[in-house]
Design a protein around this motif. Structure first.
Motif, PDB file in Angstrom:
ATOM      1  N   SER A  61      34.229  84.357  34.456  1.00  0.00           N
ATOM      2  CA  SER A  61      34.749  83.784  35.702  1.00  0.00           C
ATOM      3  C   SER A  61      33.597  83.198  36.504  1.00  0.00           C
ATOM      4  CB  SER A  61      35.492  84.835  36.524  1.00  0.00           C
ATOM      5  OG  SER A  61      34.625  85.900  36.857  1.00  0.00           O
ATOM      6  N   LYS A  62      33.928  82.230  37.355  1.00  0.00           N
ATOM      7  CA  LYS A  62      32.903  81.592  38.183  1.00  0.00           C
ATOM      8  C   LYS A  62      32.467  82.530  39.300  1.00  0.00           C
ATOM      9  CE  LYS A  62      32.980  76.683  37.770  1.00  0.00           C
ATOM     10  NZ  LYS A  62      32.981  75.424  38.461  1.00  0.00           N
ATOM     11  N   GLY A  66      28.825  79.162  41.924  1.00  0.00           N
ATOM     12  CA  GLY A  66      29.238  78.199  40.919  1.00  0.00           C
ATOM     13  C   GLY A  66      28.759  78.505  39.511  1.00  0.00           C
ATOM     14  N   ASP A  67      27.951  79.559  39.346  1.00  0.00           N
ATOM     15  CA  ASP A  67      27.517  79.939  38.006  1.00  0.00           C
ATOM     16  C   ASP A  67      28.615  80.779  37.349  1.00  0.00           C
ATOM     17  OD1 ASP A  67      27.197  81.973  39.826  1.00  0.00           O
ATOM     18  OD2 ASP A  67      25.381  82.761  38.913  1.00  0.00           O
ATOM     19  N   TRP A  68      28.523  80.976  36.041  1.00  0.00           N
ATOM     20  CA  TRP A  68      29.533  81.736  35.315  1.00  0.00           C
ATOM     21  C   TRP A  68      29.048  83.153  35.062  1.00  0.00           C
ATOM     22  CZ3 TRP A  68      34.471  80.506  34.062  1.00  0.00           C
ATOM     23  CH2 TRP A  68      34.871  79.185  34.305  1.00  0.00           C
TER      24      TRP A  68
END
Length: 73
Positions: A61-62, A66-68
């Motif tokens: 999930s983000k 904004g990174d995963w």
């Protein structure tokens, strides 16, 4: 070419690839072209990951920036 991507190890050797599935997910293959799993969109966003036998192995999930974030099951 059509939304897929190749995976490489630290030495630059191809170890697999992922290709879009029919219903919006991604199918994952090893370097020899054998299917090793798939990822499907999650109900609340992100993606659920499954092995070749259909067993859930994790979720992505983000994050806030904004990174995963990737989690095992």
């Amino acid at each position: 070419m059509f939304g897929g991507y190749n995976d490489y190890d630290a030495k630059g050797h191809k170890i697999g690839e992922s290709r879009p599935g029919i219903f919006g997910g991604m199918n994952h293959y090893d370097a020899k072209g054998h299917k090793v799993g798939e990822s499907r969109p999650g109900v609340f966003g992100g993606a659920n990951h499954y092995d070749a036998n259909g067993h859930k192995t994790g979720h992505s999930s983000k994050g806030i920036f904004g990174d995963w974030n990737h989690y095992d099951d």
